[in-house]
Design an enzyme around this catalytic site. Sequence first.
Site, PDB file in Angstrom:
ATOM      1  N   ARG A 183     -22.825   4.493  -9.213  1.00 17.03           N
ATOM      2  CA  ARG A 183     -23.327   4.341 -10.567  1.00 17.03           C
ATOM      3  C   ARG A 183     -23.566   5.718 -11.173  1.00 17.03           C
ATOM      4  O   ARG A 183     -23.614   6.734 -10.474  1.00 17.03           O
ATOM      5  CB  ARG A 183     -24.606   3.514 -10.577  1.00 17.03           C
ATOM      6  N   LYS A 243     -33.988   0.845 -15.018  1.00 16.85           N
ATOM      7  CA  LYS A 243     -34.613  -0.090 -15.932  1.00 16.85           C
ATOM      8  C   LYS A 243     -36.135   0.052 -15.910  1.00 16.85           C
ATOM      9  O   LYS A 243     -36.788   0.041 -16.935  1.00 16.85           O
ATOM     10  CB  LYS A 243     -34.185  -1.512 -15.558  1.00 16.85           C
ATOM     11  N   GLU A 303     -27.362  -8.779 -16.287  1.00 16.47           N
ATOM     12  CA  GLU A 303     -28.424  -9.773 -16.361  1.00 16.47           C
ATOM     13  C   GLU A 303     -29.136  -9.517 -17.688  1.00 16.47           C
ATOM     14  O   GLU A 303     -29.478  -8.373 -17.979  1.00 16.47           O
ATOM     15  CB  GLU A 303     -29.436  -9.605 -15.207  1.00 16.47           C
TER      16      GLU A 303
END
Length: 576
Positions: A273, A283, A47
Amino acid sequence: MSTKSSESDTETNIEAASPTNFIREIIDEDLRQGKNDGRVVTRFPPEPNGYLHIGHAKSICLNFGIARDYNGACNLRFDDTNPTKESTEYVQSIRDDVRWMGFEFEKREFYASNYFENLYSFAEVLIQKGLAYVDSLNAEEIRAFRGTLKEPGKESPDRNRSIEENLDLFRRMRAGEFKDGEYVLRAKIDMASPNMTMRDPTLYRIRHVEHHRTGDTWCIYPMYDFTHCLSDSLEGVTHSLCSLEFQDNRALYDWVVANADAPCRPQQIEFARLNLSYTVLSKRRLIQLVEEKLVNGWDDPRMPTLQGLRRRGYTPEAIREFCDRIGVAKADSMVDAALLDFCLREDLNDRAPRVMAVLRPLKVVIENYPEDQVDEFEMPYHPEDESMGKRVVPFSKVLYIEQDDFREDPPKKFFRLAPGKEVRLRYAYYITCTDVIKNGAGEVVELRCTYDPATKGGWSEDGRKVKGTLHWVSAAHAVKAEVRLYDKLFTKENPMDFDEGGDFKDFINPDSIEVLPECLLEPSLADTPPEAKVQFERLGYFCADTRDCKPGAPVFNRITTLRDTWARIERSQNKS
RNA sequence: UGGGGUGUCGCCAAGUCGGUAAGGCAACGGGUUUUGGUCCCGUCAUUCGAGGGUUCGAAUCCUUCCACCCCAGCCA
């Protein structure tokens, strides 16, 4: 230039195929069964709402690596369905970063926003089938109706709205007749499902905001769970790889693809991950570091962002090697940052030219060296790779050596310079320390030495043993430079482990940066181009800073140190 | 007894039909060396989250238990 690995021996003409993992095994089995007509298509779907970091690099290497090794394709697809968070600035940086990582996507660059019209049609299909409805409940009500982890939810009063009315309302949503939040489109699945994502998930919401690509064409935007699977399907993705937290979403992924009459049914496979020790990769935390000015922007050389790593001097080759070595699995894990460091040194050791720089200068006067004489020594850029060539380094009466390389009172096993001791100046001469000059505060400010003219080039015919070899720089010829020493950003392996309370910011390493404004470099370094990487002999690998390095006024970032066995010995000496 | 996952050396991670624990990083020894770098050589899990069971034989099968991660955005 890399001098690594020759051709692989037999059937594999693929260069550098990555090690296998459970995902590749699934693909192998699919191929064996003739699924997808033997095609393998993956995608990397960021994104555009932030900068890529090394965790994304793992996904990039996985997806593009599989495409490469299976003769398939990997799409770069921007998952741009939430215009309030996204911008073209981010898509630009992501494109740059993926290219920098060494992967191509010229013909395979896609945007979920390009599918808005298709997606809208799929939504109408669901409505027509009675599998989606327009709900007037507001956000809080929907939450309340959803139930909890242990209790089933309740059905919305709008759940049984007629197909005609749903269609009409949905069309009016698109037409802009309603305000933000007034209605949403929901899938009609099962409010009592033990899987929370199946409790009539929202498919579309109203947002009267400009989208960075579609402008004001749309005021309704599709949600991730609706968009992602259909975008995969539209692109003919065969294997949709994502991280573990989407495991529950897989049921919805399959439901949407099956019920919206999508062109094909991609398979979602989840993997763990990346977590890296001594840093944070979420983030939210990264944004915090930037916004609270705990670092100097997204490309601060201490940041785990690709931009940060790049500015620091990490190479894409090292990062790719790292991603291959960490493997792909489903267990949550925390990879030791030492492995990244290892991959970096492995790459840089082969490719970085050796040069000399003195970071903390200590003046040395060679008393028996003629006042105005200058020797010019030709020195190889790499001890094991002649193809890297040579440069000339001047030597004169007044030199600088590293402060750390002299001890007035040397500990055991210290074989650098000390009063009365002889050492070698790399590629130059043997020198012996004859006198120590101190200032009023008792600090050593200058050394007096003598040199042995018979040791020119740095070796002696009489076979005399000299254990220490020091790097040096000629005072009259040295180039001044700023050098920034970087260290890990956090002092704790897992800054997100709050077992002992606190906040991740409590673990920021106060010594993660040290700026040395007055370093002295050998003259060949005067005009180092930005982003060039070198090894300062005996110190570490350094990279000319992309922002601040100017011709004649170099600025270097320390990428990483060399392995330092002496530091280890000294540490253990101090303990005992 | 909400659901979904995961547990193999300090850190990653192989282990396909049960056959007697790969590899890498780290660490620690030693050799080479005009970088205390590189390189080379060696050491490093009688044990696979724990307990039972099946079997000649189990990390792999059965079973009970424990621990950790994810899910209640009109984020992705």
